[in-house]
Design an enzyme around this catalytic site. Structure first.
Site, PDB file in Angstrom:
ATOM      1  N   LEU A 108     -28.546 -36.496 -20.645  1.00  0.00           N
ATOM      2  CA  LEU A 108     -28.148 -35.135 -20.971  1.00  0.00           C
ATOM      3  C   LEU A 108     -28.826 -34.752 -22.273  1.00  0.00           C
ATOM      4  CD1 LEU A 108     -24.264 -35.252 -20.360  1.00  0.00           C
ATOM      5  CD2 LEU A 108     -26.092 -34.840 -18.698  1.00  0.00           C
ATOM      6  N   CYS A 109     -29.303 -33.532 -22.348  1.00  0.00           N
ATOM      7  CA  CYS A 109     -29.816 -32.982 -23.597  1.00  0.00           C
ATOM      8  C   CYS A 109     -30.870 -33.898 -24.222  1.00  0.00           C
ATOM      9  CB  CYS A 109     -28.652 -32.715 -24.553  1.00  0.00           C
ATOM     10  SG  CYS A 109     -29.049 -31.643 -25.947  1.00  0.00           S
ATOM     11  N   SER A 110     -30.665 -34.294 -25.484  1.00  0.00           N
ATOM     12  CA  SER A 110     -31.644 -35.123 -26.193  1.00  0.00           C
ATOM     13  C   SER A 110     -31.647 -36.570 -25.712  1.00  0.00           C
ATOM     14  CB  SER A 110     -31.369 -35.084 -27.696  1.00  0.00           C
ATOM     15  OG  SER A 110     -30.068 -35.558 -27.983  1.00  0.00           O
ATOM     16  N   GLY A 111     -30.754 -36.930 -24.784  1.00  0.00           N
ATOM     17  CA  GLY A 111     -30.811 -38.265 -24.193  1.00  0.00           C
ATOM     18  C   GLY A 111     -32.114 -38.527 -23.477  1.00  0.00           C
ATOM     19  N   THR A 163     -34.949 -31.320 -20.776  1.00  0.00           N
ATOM     20  CA  THR A 163     -34.152 -31.572 -21.967  1.00  0.00           C
ATOM     21  C   THR A 163     -33.740 -30.202 -22.502  1.00  0.00           C
ATOM     22  OG1 THR A 163     -34.046 -32.741 -24.093  1.00  0.00           O
ATOM     23  CG2 THR A 163     -36.096 -31.574 -23.595  1.00  0.00           C
TER      24      THR A 163
END
Length: 321
Positions: free
Chosen positions: A107-110, A127
């Site tokens: 998720l997101c910056s993962g 992202t």
């Protein structure tokens, strides 16, 4: 019961961690008895110290790399430092889990953490749109799409930022338990039942200027009439506006066009009917508003990669297994 590990590293963003914990970690009405076995796994921290999640909270968990490696799905909610490298222990654990056949999700910056494993090389990844240029710069072997909500490659899935994490989690539920369960959960979360991964994540006007300008009543009206032939003019009349104004408002609110939205909703409806009923394919096509069975097969195969009959057969075989 599918096992799902959520990764925690020191300094991880709290919101992206809270989303999967809330979606997968609570018993709710109408969730299947074989619901996820959720484990929050702390990686790269001293075992005697809790991991910091954001500036205010600490996460205490007895689980670590061992439980991560043996999970069916591993979800990386975010990266504490998009300019740095994730802990070596985490990269090794993710690679080991992938070798075992685990599905990896960011998720997101993962996405920066998954990128560090090399598993995104040669693939398209999503992202948060604010991090897209940096991800592409740091990992040039990845094609970064800054516009979509999520991208599913089967073994690796990447999602956009913030509330797009809810869409990713509902997508996982839909894949694992079917559209009916995902729709029921979405209602409990007061979230859209299905937003396709290709829908735009960044909308120029995220909030309507007037409270009564919301398209929600029109979308609900259309969703209840998918079996009928609906046109842009029909939606415009329901919204008490002109077709041109509706198209403009629709794109501002959803990032797509009215007809593309209707098509996505009809495919989702057909998928739910294939999973939950024994209706013949031509009847499913009719109830979903896709006309004849041939039309359903064409659009369903284009979106999901398999014909409706094969999808129903494989879905039921997986549920029995």
């Amino acid at each position: 019961m599918p096992s799902l590990a959520v990764v925690v590293t020191d300094g991880i963003p709290f919101f992206e961690l809270a989303i999967p914990c809330h979606v997968f970690g609570f018993d709710r009405i109408q969730t299947p008895p074989d619901w996820y076995d959720l484990r929050v796994c702390a990686i790269g921290t001293d075992s005697t110290e809790p991991a910091r999640t954001g500036p205010w909270f600490h996460t205490h968990t007895p689980y670590g790399a061992e439980e991560l490696v043996t999970s069916d799905t591993v979800l990386v909610p975010g990266s504490a430092d998009v300019h740095g490298d994730p802990p070596d222990e985490l990269v090794a654990a993710l690679l080991a889990a992938h070798r075992r056949g685990a599905r990896l999700v960011s998720l997101c910056s993962g996405a920066f953490t998954l990128a560090a494993t090399g598993l995104l090389d040669g693939r398209t990844a999503a992202t948060h749109w604010m991090y897209a240029a940096l991800l592409a710069e740091r990992y040039p072997a990845i094609t970064v799409d800054p516009s979509v909500l999520y991208i599913d490659h089967g073994d690796v899935l990447t999602g956009a930022g913030s509330t797009a994490g809810i869409d990713v989690c509902l997508h996982l539920v839909r894949e694992d338990f079917g559209a009916e369960t995902a729709n029921s959960l979405a209602r409990q979360l007061v979230a859209p039942a299905h937003r396709p991964g290709g829908q735009a994540q960044y909308i120029e006007t995220p909030l309507p200027e007037r409270r009564d300008d919301s398209l929600a009543p029109v979308l609900q009206w259309a969703a209840e009439r998918l079996h009928r032939p609906l046109t842009v003019a029909d939606l415009a009349r329901q919204a008490h506006t002109s077709p041109r104004t509706l198209v403009r408002r629709f794109h501002a609110a959803t990032g797509t066009t009215p007809l593309r939205w209707l098509q996505a909703q009809r495919i989702a409806r057909a998928r739910e009917l294939l999973e939950s009923t024994d209706l013949p394919v031509d009847r499913v096509a009719e109830l979903a508003g896709l006309g004849a069975a041939a039309n359903l097969r064409r659009h369903f195969t284009r979106v999901l990669g398999v014909p409706p009959v094969d999808y129903r057969r494989s879905y039921r075989a997986a549920r029995v297994g």
